[in-house]
Design an enzyme around this catalytic site. Structure first.
Site, PDB file in Angstrom:
ATOM      1  N   CYS A   1      -2.383   5.245   0.090  1.00 56.60           N
ATOM      2  CA  CYS A   1      -3.332   6.025   0.889  1.00 56.60           C
ATOM      3  C   CYS A   1      -2.826   7.446   1.104  1.00 56.60           C
ATOM      4  CB  CYS A   1      -3.600   5.341   2.218  1.00 56.60           C
ATOM      5  SG  CYS A   1      -4.693   3.933   2.023  1.00 56.60           S
TER       6      CYS A   1
ATOM      7  N   CYS B   1     -27.398  16.269 -25.095  1.00 54.48           N
ATOM      8  CA  CYS B   1     -28.731  15.845 -25.551  1.00 54.48           C
ATOM      9  C   CYS B   1     -29.277  14.776 -24.603  1.00 54.48           C
ATOM     10  CB  CYS B   1     -28.664  15.278 -26.967  1.00 54.48           C
ATOM     11  SG  CYS B   1     -30.273  14.682 -27.565  1.00 54.48           S
TER      12      CYS B   1
ATOM     13  N   CYS C   1     -23.017  18.870 -28.403  1.00 56.27           N
ATOM     14  CA  CYS C   1     -24.471  18.716 -28.571  1.00 56.27           C
ATOM     15  C   CYS C   1     -24.902  17.293 -28.227  1.00 56.27           C
ATOM     16  CB  CYS C   1     -24.898  19.090 -29.991  1.00 56.27           C
ATOM     17  SG  CYS C   1     -24.034  18.221 -31.305  1.00 56.27           S
TER      18      CYS C   1
ATOM     19  N   ASN D   1       0.853  -1.195   0.000  1.00 57.45           N
ATOM     20  CA  ASN D   1       0.000   0.000   0.000  1.00 57.45           C
ATOM     21  C   ASN D   1       0.886   1.241   0.000  1.00 57.45           C
ATOM     22  OD1 ASN D   1      -1.621   2.159   0.591  1.00 57.45           O
ATOM     23  ND2 ASN D   1      -2.892   1.064   2.075  1.00 57.45           N
TER      24      ASN D   1
ATOM     25  N   CYS E   1     -29.041  21.427 -27.004  1.00 58.49           N
ATOM     26  CA  CYS E   1     -27.945  21.454 -27.983  1.00 58.49           C
ATOM     27  C   CYS E   1     -27.726  22.884 -28.463  1.00 58.49           C
ATOM     28  CB  CYS E   1     -28.242  20.511 -29.148  1.00 58.49           C
ATOM     29  SG  CYS E   1     -29.795  20.877 -30.010  1.00 58.49           S
TER      30      CYS E   1
ATOM     31  N   CYS F   1     -35.945  20.169 -26.658  1.00 64.40           N
ATOM     32  CA  CYS F   1     -35.567  20.822 -25.400  1.00 64.40           C
ATOM     33  C   CYS F   1     -34.630  21.999 -25.645  1.00 64.40           C
ATOM     34  CB  CYS F   1     -34.903  19.820 -24.456  1.00 64.40           C
ATOM     35  SG  CYS F   1     -33.277  19.243 -24.998  1.00 64.40           S
TER      36      CYS F   1
ATOM     37  N   THR G   1      -6.833   5.982  -3.790  1.00 61.91           N
ATOM     38  CA  THR G   1      -7.777   7.092  -3.768  1.00 61.91           C
ATOM     39  C   THR G   1      -7.111   8.428  -4.078  1.00 61.91           C
ATOM     40  OG1 THR G   1      -7.446   7.272  -1.406  1.00 61.91           O
ATOM     41  CG2 THR G   1      -9.320   5.964  -2.139  1.00 61.91           C
TER      42      THR G   1
END
Lengths: 433, 445
Positions: free
Chosen positions: A138, A389, A385, A135, A352, A349, A204
Site C-alpha cells: 500500500c 481505426c 493506423c 502487505n 488512419c 473516417c 496499487t
C-alpha cells in the site's frame, strides 16, 4: 469442461479467482456474499495490531472515467482494517468453518519488528485460514508509518520479514509487491530469498486521479486537501502484466508462484495473467464497480476458452506465453510487415490518415473521394493506423514473404532470423555465427 | 373539448388540451448533460470530416463535438455560431438526415449516425441559457446597410455586418422578426418561443435597428430609395407568394394554402381554437406539405392524406419526414395529380388522376379517383412576389453571383428569394453571412 480448480502453494480453491485484499473482503458479511456468488477465495483485508487504525471520514476514492462514465481506474486512500483484530479473527474463523472448500488468505501489515509478527502470526493461524499475504504494497498512509510500500521498496526488509514469517508459522507465505519501484525483479528476488512461497502483484500505483479546478484540491478531497492514493483497475493492467512477466522470466525467480493482480476485469484479462506466469488471479476493482456477480462471467468465460483451446486445467495455461516474452534486442528484424486496408470495411473516417500523416510516417494516401491507401514505400508497419481505426479488422498487417522486396528499403526480405545483436549498425554487434 | 376527430366539417377543439400539448411537444427533446456526453463520445473526429463538407455553413462539427466531450458546451457553441449565427434554430430544423448526419461515417458503418443536430442544440442551448453573446462589434465604419427581410438570411447578414462595425437597419413586412423561423416550420420542431428568443439573443450584438410592419414596395420603402440612402442593400425577402392549383374548383371554400395554415398555427396562443377538417387532403411532396399534414393530424383531424404527383423517390421531403408523417397516421399517396375540386360551397371531394413517368415526363393515365375532404391544403411551391423592378430574375428568383451580388450595384440578395439556394434555413444563413462578408469587403475596399 475444463477444470478450474487450482492448488496455489498448497491452497486449494474451486476456481482461480480470488478477491484481493481490499474493501470487498473487509468483513464476514461481504466475504459470505462473495462465496455465495461463487468466488474461489479471498484475501481478507489487511489486519494490523490494535489499537486499530482509523480512516478519513470524507471520500476515500477517486476515479478516472472512460466513455459513458465507464470506470477505467479508481484510486483509494483507505487504510488497512479499521476494526479490532479480535473481531476480524473471529469472523475469519467462522467463515472458514462454513466454507472449507474456499481459500481464505489473511493479509497482514504490522511494524517491521520481529516481535510484532511473532505476536500476530499464531493468532491468525488459530483461525484455520489457509495462508498469509504480507502487505508490502500500500503506497498511501501506512507507508508514512514505515509499513506497506515503505517495506516493499527495500528488498532487504522484504527478505527479513519473509524470513521472520517463515520462522514463526507453518502457513504458506505470499509476499504482495508494490509496483512503485524501478525494477520489480529485486523485491521478487528478495521475497524468494526470504523463503516466501509466492509473490502476489501488483499492489496499487501511487497516483493523483484528478484536480478540482475550482478548489485546486486533488481528488478525493478531504477538506480542501488531497493525498496521493493507490491506483487500480483496468488502467493499471498493462503495468501489472509486464511486472508479472518480468518475474516469471527472470532466471532467479523463475518458477516462483505468482498470484496475478491488477485490473482483471474479464476472463480474458485473467487468462492473460495466467499465460504470463500467474497461478491464479486476484480481483478487486471490477467487483467494486459491478458487484460480486461478475464471477459468473469470469468462470464461464475462462472455462469456455480453455475448452476451445483444449486446456484441461488452469495449471496448463500458467506460463504459456512466458517463453515468448523476450528482450527487444532479440526481436526478429527480418520480420517485415505492411499495413493493408480493407476498402470494403473502411468507413472513410480518415483517422488512419491523420495519425500517419501528422504523427508517423506519411505512409497513407488520401484521394479526393476519401479512399485511403497504404504507401508501401513509406510504411514502417508501426501499427498506429490499426490502433486508431474504429473498425476492427479493417486494417491488418501483412507479412512480407522471403524473396519479396520491401519497397521502403528496396531490400529483399530474408528468411533467416536476424536481430540487433548481429546488426551492422550495432557498435557492439557480435559476428553472426 | 367540444368536438372529436370524427366531428364533420372544419372545427376547432377536436382534442383535449393535454393531447394537444403532448402532440406539439418537442420532436427531438434536448439531451441532458450525460446523454450529450454519451452521444458526443460516438464521434470519431474524422480527418477532413465528411459532415463538415455536407454542412452548408461549414461548421467544424468534429471540433464542436470534441468540445462537448471535453466539458465545454459553451466553447462548442462558439465554434458553431462562428459559422452559423442561427445554429440554435438550424440544430432544430435542419434536415440533418440529408446533410451532416447522412455524411457521418457512422451512418455508413452502422446506419446510426452521430446525432449532430441534437449535439448542436445541446451546445447552443447551453450558451444561450447562460445569456452569453460571445461577439463584439468592430470599430464603427460609419457605413449604413439596409437589410430587407428579417428571416434567416437577413438576420445572418445583419449580425455579420453589425459585427464588422457597420450600422444596420433591418426591415420586415411582418410584425415580428424571424421569417420562416417564426411563421413557417412545424411548431414541434421549435417549441417554447425559441425563434423569438434566438432573435433577441442575436440582437445583443447591437448596431441593428429594426423596422417591422414595412413591406418593400409599399409606402416609401422602395429599393431605389434604399439604394440612395444606404451604402448597401441586402434583400432577404423570401418567397411571399404561393403557387395556385390549375384545376377547376380551387375557389371552393376550405381550399387553403399550407403556408398560411402553418403560420396561423405558429402564431396561435391556444391550439384548441384552431380549426381543422375531419378529412384533410394535402397536395404536395415537400417539407411544407409534411408540416401541414402532420400538424393537421396532431390537431385532431381524423383522416389526413398527402398526395404527391410523382413517386416516393422524387419527393422533396426526406425519408425521415416521410416516416414521421406515416408514424403520426398520415396516409401518403404517390403518382396522383389533382384534376378537380368538388363541392357545393365548401369542398367535399378532391378528384385525382393517376400518373406515370415516361420519356416525355409525367403524364396522366386517365384513370381517376376521389378522396373525401372537408379541408384541402396546397403545398405545391412558393414564388417570388414583390421583387423590385430592375433586378434580373432567373428561374423565378433574383439572380445572384456566388457572393450574393444582384444585377444592381449596391444590392445583394440571399435566402429563398435568390438563385443558388435550396430553400433551407441553413443555406439562407450561409448566403446571408457570405453576402455580408462581400458587402464588408466592398465597403471597406
Amino acid at each position: 469442461m475444463a477444470d478450474l480448480t487450482t492448488d496455489f502453494v498448497g491452497i486449494k480453491s474451486p476456481n482461480p479467482f480470488w478477491l484481493a485484499s481490499a474493501p470487498p473482503t473487509d468483513k464476514e458479511y461481504n466475504v459470505r456474499r462473495a462465496f455465495e456468488a461463487g468466488w474461489g477465495g479471498v484475501v481478507w483485508k489487511t489486519l494490523g495490531l490494535d489499537p486499530h487504525i482509523v480512516n478519513v471520514n470524507g471520500p476515500r476514492y477517486g476515479v478516472v472515467y472512460g466513455a459513458d462514465r465507464r470506470v477505467l481506474g479508481i484510486n483509494n486512500i483507505e487504510l488497512i482494517t479499521d476494526r479490532p483484530l479480535k473481531t476480524n479473527l473471529e469472523e475469519i474463523a467462522r467463515v472458514k468453518k462454513d466454507y472449507p472448500d474456499r481459500a481464505i488468505v489473511t493479509s497482514l501489515m504490522v511494524p517491521c519488528e520481529e516481535w510484532a509478527w511473532k505476536e500476530i502470526l499464531p493468532q491468525v493461524e488459530d483461525t484455520g485460514c489457509d495462508g498469509i499475504e504480507l502487505n508490502f504494497g500500500c503506497p498511501h498512509g501506512m507507508s508514512e508509518r514505515g509499513m506497506g510500500s515503505a517495506v516493499g521498496q527495500v528488498p532487504e526488509y522484504i527478505q527479513m520479514v519473509a524470513e521472520w514469517c517463515k520462522a514463526n508459522t507453518d502457513m504458506p507465505v505470499i509476499v504482495k509487491l508494490t509496483p512503485n519501484i524501478t525494477d520489480i525483479r529485486y523485491p521478487a528476488r528478495a521475497a524468494k530469498a526470504g523463503g516466501a512461497d509466492a509473490v502476489s502483484l501488483i499492489n496499487t500505483v501511487s497516483s493523483i486521479t484528478s484536480v478540482n479546478l475550482d478548489t485546486m484540491s486533488p481528488e478525493p478531497s478531504i477538506d480542501g486537501k488531497g493525498s496521493h492514493g493507490g491506483y487500480c483497475g483496468q488502467a493499471v493492467k498493462p503495468i501489472a502484466l509486464n511486472m508479472v512477466a518480468e518475474i516469471a522470466r527472470d532466471q532467479e525467480t523463475a518458477g516462483l508462484p505468482i498470484s496475478g493482480i491488477g485490473g482483471v476485469t474479464t476472463w480474458r484479462d485473467a487468462a492473460e495473467f495466467l499465460a504470463l506466469g500467474a497461478g491464479n488471479v486476484q480481483v478487486c476493482t471490477a467487483a467494486m464497480v459491478y458487484g460480486f456477480g461478475i464471477i459468473k462471467e469470469l468462470n464461464a468465460g475462462l472455462s469456455g476458452w480453455m475448452d476451445d483451446k483444449g486446456y484441461a486445467s488452469v495449471a496448463e495455461v500458467t506460463g504459456r506465453a512466458v517463453p515468448n516474452v523476450t528482450d527487444w534486442q532479440y526481436l526478429n528484424l527480418n520480420y517485415i510487415t505492411k499495413a493493408r486496408i480493407d476498402q470494403d470495411a473502411c468507413i472513410k473516417c480518415g483517422r488512419c490518415f491523420a495519425a500517419c500523416e501528422d504523427t508517423s510516417h506519411q505512409a497513407i494516401s488520401m484521394s479526393e473521394d476519401r479512399v485511403f491507401d497504404v504507401i508501401d514505400e513509406e510504411c514502417v508497419a508501426c501499427n498506429l493506423c490499426i490502433d486508431v481505426c474504429p473498425v476492427e479488422g479493417c486494417i491488418t498487417m501483412e507479412e512480407l514473404q522471403p524473396g519479396d522486396v520491401d519497397k521502403r528499403t528496396g531490400r529483399v526480405v530474408e528468411a533467416e532470423y536476424a536481430n540487433w545483436t548481429t546488426h551492422p549498425n550495432n557498435p557492439a554487434a557480435k559476428a553472426a555465427e | 373539448m367540444t368536438n372529436s376527430p370524427r366531428t364533420p366539417g372544419v372545427v376547432s377543439g377536436r382534442l383535449s388540451d393535454e393531447a394537444l400539448a403532448q402532440n406539439f411537444s418537442d420532436l427531438h427533446p434536448p439531451y441532458d448533460g450525460h446523454e450529450a456526453m454519451v452521444a458526443a463520445d460516438r464521434c470519431y473526429f474524422c480527418h477532413d470530416a465528411p459532415c463538415v463538407t455536407a454542412c452548408p455553413t461549414t461548421i467544424d462539427i468534429p471540433l464542436f463535438i470534441r468540445q462537448i466531450q471535453a466539458g465545454s458546451p459553451e466553447g462548442a457553441a462558439k465554434t458553431i455560431l462562428d459559422q452559423n449565427i442561427l445554429g440554435g434554430m438550424c440544430a432544430r430544423v435542419c434536415p440533418t438526415e440529408t446533410l451532416c448526419e447522412e455524411a457521418c461515417v457512422r451512418e455508413a458503418a452502422e446506419g446510426k449516425p452521430v446525432e449532430i443536430g441534437r449535439l448542436q442544440r445541446h451546445a447552443t442551448d447551453s450558451l444561450m441559457a447562460k445569456g452569453i453573446h460571445p461577439y463584439d462589434r468592430a470599430e464603427a465604419t460609419g457605413k449604413r446597410v439596409a437589410v430587407v427581410g428579417a428571416g434567416p438570411a437577413g438576420l445572418a447578414c445583419a449580425h455579420r455586418l453589425a459585427m464588422k462595425g457597420h450600422d444596420v437597419v433591418l426591415f420586415d413586412a411582418r410584425p415580428k422578426p424571424g421569417g420562416l423561423n417564426e411563421y413557417g416550420i412545424a411548431s414541434y420542431k421549435t417549441v417554447g418561443g425559441f425563434a423569438q428568443a434566438e432573435v433577441d439573443w442575436l440582437m445583443q450584438i447591437g448596431g441593428i435597428e429594426t423596422v417591422y410592419d414595412h413591406r418593400l414596395g409599399e409606402g416609401d420603402l422602395t429599393l431605389t430609395g434604399l439604394a440612395e440612402t444606404y451604402d448597401a442593400v441586402f434583400l432577404g425577402i423570401g418567397l411571399a407568394g404561393v403557387n395556385a392549383l390549375s384545376a377547376p374548383g380551387t375557389e371552393t371554400d376550405n381550399v387553403l394554402d399550407a403556408v398560411g395554415f402553418i403560420a396561423d398555427l405558429r402564431q396561435a396562443d391556444d391550439l384548441s381554437s384552431l380549426s381543422v377538417g375531419r378529412s384533410v387532403v394535402v397536395i404536395g411532396g415537400g417539407m411544407t406539405a409534411v408540416d401541414a399534414a402532420v400538424q393537421s393530424k396532431l390537431l385532431g383531424a381524423d383522416e389526413v392524406t398527402m398526395v404527391y404527383r410523382r413517386d416516393r423517390a422524387a419527393m422533396a421531403a426526406s425519408g425521415f419526414e416521410q416516416d414521421l408523417a406515416a408514424s403520426k397516421g398520415v396516409r401518403l399517396m404517390f403518382n396522383a395529380q389533382p384534376v378537380a375540386v368538388h363541392g357545393n360551397g365548401a369542398v367535399r371531394e378532391v378528384e385525382f388522376e393517376h400518373t406515370e413517368s415516361g420519356p416525355e415526363g409525367l403524364s396522366g393515365t386517365g384513370e381517376t379517383f376521389r378522396i373525401a375532404a372537408d379541408q384541402v391544403f396546397l403545398a405545391i411551391g412558393q414564388t417570388l412576389e414583390g421583387a423590385p423592378e430592375g433586378l434580373e430574375i432567373e428561374r423565378g428568383k433574383i439572380k445572384v453571383d456566388p457572393s450574393g451580388r444582384t444585377s444592381l450595384a449596391k444590392v445583394w440578395a440571399g435566402g429563398d428569394c435568390a438563385t443558388g439556394g435550396d430553400d433551407l434555413t441553413v443555406t439562407a444563413v450561409a448566403e446571408g453571412r457570405d453576402a455580408a462578408e462581400d458587402i464588408h469587403q466592398t465597403l471597406t475596399a
